[in-house]
Design a protein around this motif. Structure first.
Motif, mmCIF file in Angstrom:
data_model
loop_
_atom_site.group_PDB
_atom_site.id
_atom_site.type_symbol
_atom_site.label_atom_id
_atom_site.label_comp_id
_atom_site.label_asym_id
_atom_site.label_seq_id
_atom_site.Cartn_x
_atom_site.Cartn_y
_atom_site.Cartn_z
ATOM 1 N N VAL A 102 0.869 -1.182 0.000
ATOM 2 C CA VAL A 102 0.000 0.000 0.000
ATOM 3 C C VAL A 102 0.903 1.228 0.000
ATOM 4 O O VAL A 102 2.110 1.116 0.206
ATOM 5 N N HIS A 103 0.321 2.406 -0.260
ATOM 6 C CA HIS A 103 1.107 3.621 -0.103
ATOM 7 C C HIS A 103 0.465 4.525 0.936
ATOM 8 O O HIS A 103 -0.762 4.609 1.023
ATOM 9 N N GLY A 104 1.314 5.168 1.716
ATOM 10 C CA GLY A 104 0.830 6.010 2.811
ATOM 11 C C GLY A 104 0.736 7.480 2.438
ATOM 12 O O GLY A 104 0.269 8.294 3.226
ATOM 13 N N ALA A 133 -9.961 6.046 0.309
ATOM 14 C CA ALA A 133 -9.936 4.882 -0.577
ATOM 15 C C ALA A 133 -8.524 4.622 -1.097
ATOM 16 O O ALA A 133 -8.141 3.490 -1.340
ATOM 17 N N ASP A 134 -7.761 5.695 -1.288
ATOM 18 C CA ASP A 134 -6.476 5.627 -1.999
ATOM 19 C C ASP A 134 -5.382 6.257 -1.148
ATOM 20 O O ASP A 134 -5.112 7.434 -1.310
ATOM 21 N N ASP A 135 -4.742 5.589 -0.244
ATOM 22 C CA ASP A 135 -4.727 4.145 -0.143
ATOM 23 C C ASP A 135 -4.692 3.762 1.334
ATOM 24 O O ASP A 135 -4.161 2.749 1.710
ATOM 25 N N LYS A 136 -5.281 4.690 2.164
ATOM 26 C CA LYS A 136 -5.198 4.460 3.604
ATOM 27 C C LYS A 136 -6.245 3.463 4.087
ATOM 28 O O LYS A 136 -6.011 2.737 5.055
ATOM 29 N N ASP A 167 5.942 7.628 -1.632
ATOM 30 C CA ASP A 167 5.843 8.683 -2.662
ATOM 31 C C ASP A 167 5.188 8.177 -3.951
ATOM 32 O O ASP A 167 5.504 8.626 -5.036
ATOM 33 N N GLU A 168 4.238 7.260 -3.785
ATOM 34 C CA GLU A 168 3.581 6.650 -4.957
ATOM 35 C C GLU A 168 2.862 7.698 -5.801
ATOM 36 O O GLU A 168 2.817 7.600 -7.024
ATOM 37 N N GLU A 169 2.269 8.682 -5.143
ATOM 38 C CA GLU A 169 1.454 9.672 -5.856
ATOM 39 C C GLU A 169 2.285 10.813 -6.434
ATOM 40 O O GLU A 169 1.749 11.707 -7.070
ATOM 41 N N SER A 170 3.601 10.823 -6.189
ATOM 42 C CA SER A 170 4.400 11.930 -6.723
ATOM 43 C C SER A 170 5.602 11.400 -7.489
ATOM 44 O O SER A 170 5.473 10.988 -8.642
ATOM 45 N N LEU A 191 -2.550 -3.554 -2.985
ATOM 46 C CA LEU A 191 -3.925 -3.246 -2.559
ATOM 47 C C LEU A 191 -4.248 -1.797 -2.904
ATOM 48 O O LEU A 191 -4.486 -0.967 -2.035
ATOM 49 N N ASP A 192 -4.237 -1.469 -4.182
ATOM 50 C CA ASP A 192 -4.341 -0.060 -4.574
ATOM 51 C C ASP A 192 -5.104 0.080 -5.893
ATOM 52 O O ASP A 192 -4.842 0.981 -6.664
ATOM 53 N N SER A 193 -6.050 -0.824 -6.127
ATOM 54 C CA SER A 193 -6.804 -0.743 -7.380
ATOM 55 C C SER A 193 -8.157 -1.401 -7.161
ATOM 56 O O SER A 193 -8.854 -1.036 -6.210
HETATM 57 ZN ZN LIG Z 1 -3.174 4.697 -4.975
#
Ligand SMILES: [Zn+2]
Length: 509
Positions: A102-104, A133-136, A167-170, A191-193
């Motif tokens: 997951v990403h925090g 939902a994304d992704d906590k 840093d998944e979102e950046s 677990l991110d989709s």
């Molecule tokens: Zn995500």
């Protein structure tokens, strides 16, 4: 019907395969752990872990460490990634590792939310907030599913390792950096989709066009573009576009323009506001178009693109210049959501079409303007072939308008594909079906996940099909019922994959 039968029969067979005895684990979750889901998710949403907020990241890390230790797990700080381990029953030595990724970190927010985005609000059976939902949500679901397994599950042949990225979102360097010093898990679920399982992830591309060409007012359009800005980030459908037109010929031409624009139809789901201000010798008209934000890859259809709507509204109303050129390109590329205006028309039988989001238009240093498009590409055309194709499209467009753009962007991603008949996909589908009673088709996703960066990884959940995915949207939210349903799917899956005999060659049929 024949199609339906051929899809249903094998899935019934998988579901009938003997599974680990999981009823006590599900019951234990419902009785003892489910009540903790909402409070924990609300708490973790309160850390505004957007890119650049180092303090929020450090605070959240401390919070996760404390929580995971309290749940009886082993925690290790591996730099940009945090490891939370539930070791195999006989100890970690020699046991395979099942990873949960997951990403925090979270996407940025704008000021259009109806609730404070980092308050962790609970309302009408939902948890609201950036990251819900994304992704906590999946982060908390994973921790509680692991806890259920630890306290009431069968013996574990594998260590279960939750990896929390940062840093998944950046910049999206966390997993790559982690792998420089750490071995990947033998098998990982991202677990991110979406459920039931993602067998294809499109390639993420950005196309940028820049212009320095100034606006040259004409006799019938005596205004310049004093400001133009739209969108928040490349992976978000822009929900706001603003242009300010300044007149050197006084107020009257702008009053007439406003009247014309107010009569024009606007794209469905968008609205426009006009504000006319006298300004020194001249006057200015500010036009603000409001649309609806949505995830540019996973829920493109759920958005209402304010930038494309503004471009259509102003068709024929701007004097020649870079702003008009870029808005014209936005109109062409935003003609539909699937790339028709970019000549990306061939569908792939399994993957369908591309997804194109006309994402941002921003001022550049030195007075220029930059338009950014996000293109989620199928195996039909991606990488250098896509770049070459778009160069041609852009230069033909520029030539026809007698203008020029600087062409740029990112074309380095590749689509990720899995065999829908592979052992792992079949097992995950069966786990999902046992836990939910639902038979859903494997998904193709417009969004890229860690599965592209982590070896032996596939995206599995945690969003249920049939509802638009709210990640990256304003008022991001998740139904509490789905949080629990997802936890049950994960419990069933962990019991299957981590407690049974480890899967051999999981990605082969
Ligand atoms: Zn995500």
């Amino acid at each position: 019907m024949r199609m339906l039968l051929s899809l249903m029969i094998p899935s019934l067979l998988w579901a009938a395969q003997p599974a680990q005895p999981t009823r006590p684990v599900h019951d234990h979750y419902d009785r003892r752990l489910a009540p903790r889901m909402v409070p924990l998710l609300s708490e973790v949403i309160r850390f505004p872990t957007v890119a650049g907020n180092a303090k929020a990241w450090a605070d959240q890390k401390t919070w996760i460490q404390k929580l995971a230790k309290g749940l009886g797990f082993e925690v290790r700080d591996a730099g940009k990634v945090m490891e939370v381990d539930l070791p195999a029953t006989g100890g970690r030595d020699g046991a395979p590792v099942l990873g949960l990724l997951v990403h925090g970190d979270v996407q940025p927010v704008d000021d259009h939310w109806s609730i404070p985005p980092f308050s962790g609000t609970v309302k009408d059976g939902r948890v609201l907030g950036r990251g819900a939902a994304d992704d906590k949500g999946p982060m908390i679901q994973a921790l509680l599913a692991m806890k259920a397994l630890k306290e009431a599950g069968p013996t574990r042949a594998s260590t279960i390792r939750l990896l929390v990225g940062s840093d998944e979102e950046s910049t999206n360097t966390d997993i790559t950096d982690y792998l420089k010093a750490n071995r990947p898990p033998d098998l990982s679920l991202v677990l991110d989709s979406a459920f039931p399982v993602v067998v294809g992830e499109k390639a993420w591309n950005a196309l940028t066009l820049e212009t320095q060409r100034p606006t040259a007012p004409t006799a019938d359009r005596p205004w310049t573009v004093a400001a133009l800005e739209a969108g928040l980030a490349t992976s978000i459908v822009p929900d706001r576009a603003v242009i300010r037109l300044a007149s050197a010929a006084g107020k009257d031409p702008l009053v007439a323009l406003r009247k014309r624009l107010e009569r024009r139809p606007l794209d469905p789901g968008c609205r426009a506001a006009f504000s006319l201000t006298p300004e020194g010798a001249g006057a200015s008209l500010t036009i603000t178009v409001q649309g609806k934000a949505a995830h540019g890859g996973v829920n493109l259809e759920g958005g209402r693109n304010a930038l494309v709507a503004l471009a259509r509204l102003l068709d024929g109303e701007l004097p020649p210049g870079g702003a008009d050129d870029l808005l014209a390109f936005a109109r062409q590329a935003g003609g539909d959501l699937y790339g028709t205006g970019l000549g990306l028309t061939e569908p792939d039988p399994l993957w369908g079409r591309c997804a194109v989001n006309v994402a941002t238009l921003k001022p550049e240093a030195g007075g220029g303007l930059k338009l950014t498009l996000n293109i989620r590409a199928t195996p039909k055309r991606y990488g250098p072939a896509l770049e070459a194709h778009l160069r041609q499209v852009v230069s033909a467009f520029a030539a026809a308008r007698k203008t020029a753009f600087s062409f740029g962007g990112f074309f380095g991603d590749t689509p990720l594909a899995f065999d829908p008949q592979s052992r792992l996909v079949k097992r995950l589908m069966a786990d999902y079906e046992r836990a939910t009673g639902r038979v859903d088709q494997p998904a193709i996703s417009g969004g890229g996940t860690y599965a592209k960066r982590m070896p032996h990884a596939i995206a599995f959940g945690m969003w249920f099909p049939g509802r638009p995915y709210p990640g990256h949207d304003v008022d991001e939210q998740v139904p509490i019922e789905d949080l629990h349903r997802g936890a049950h799917v994960l419990i069933e899956t962990l019991a299957d994959l981590a407690c049974g005999e480890p899967l051999k060659e999981p990605f082969r049929p």
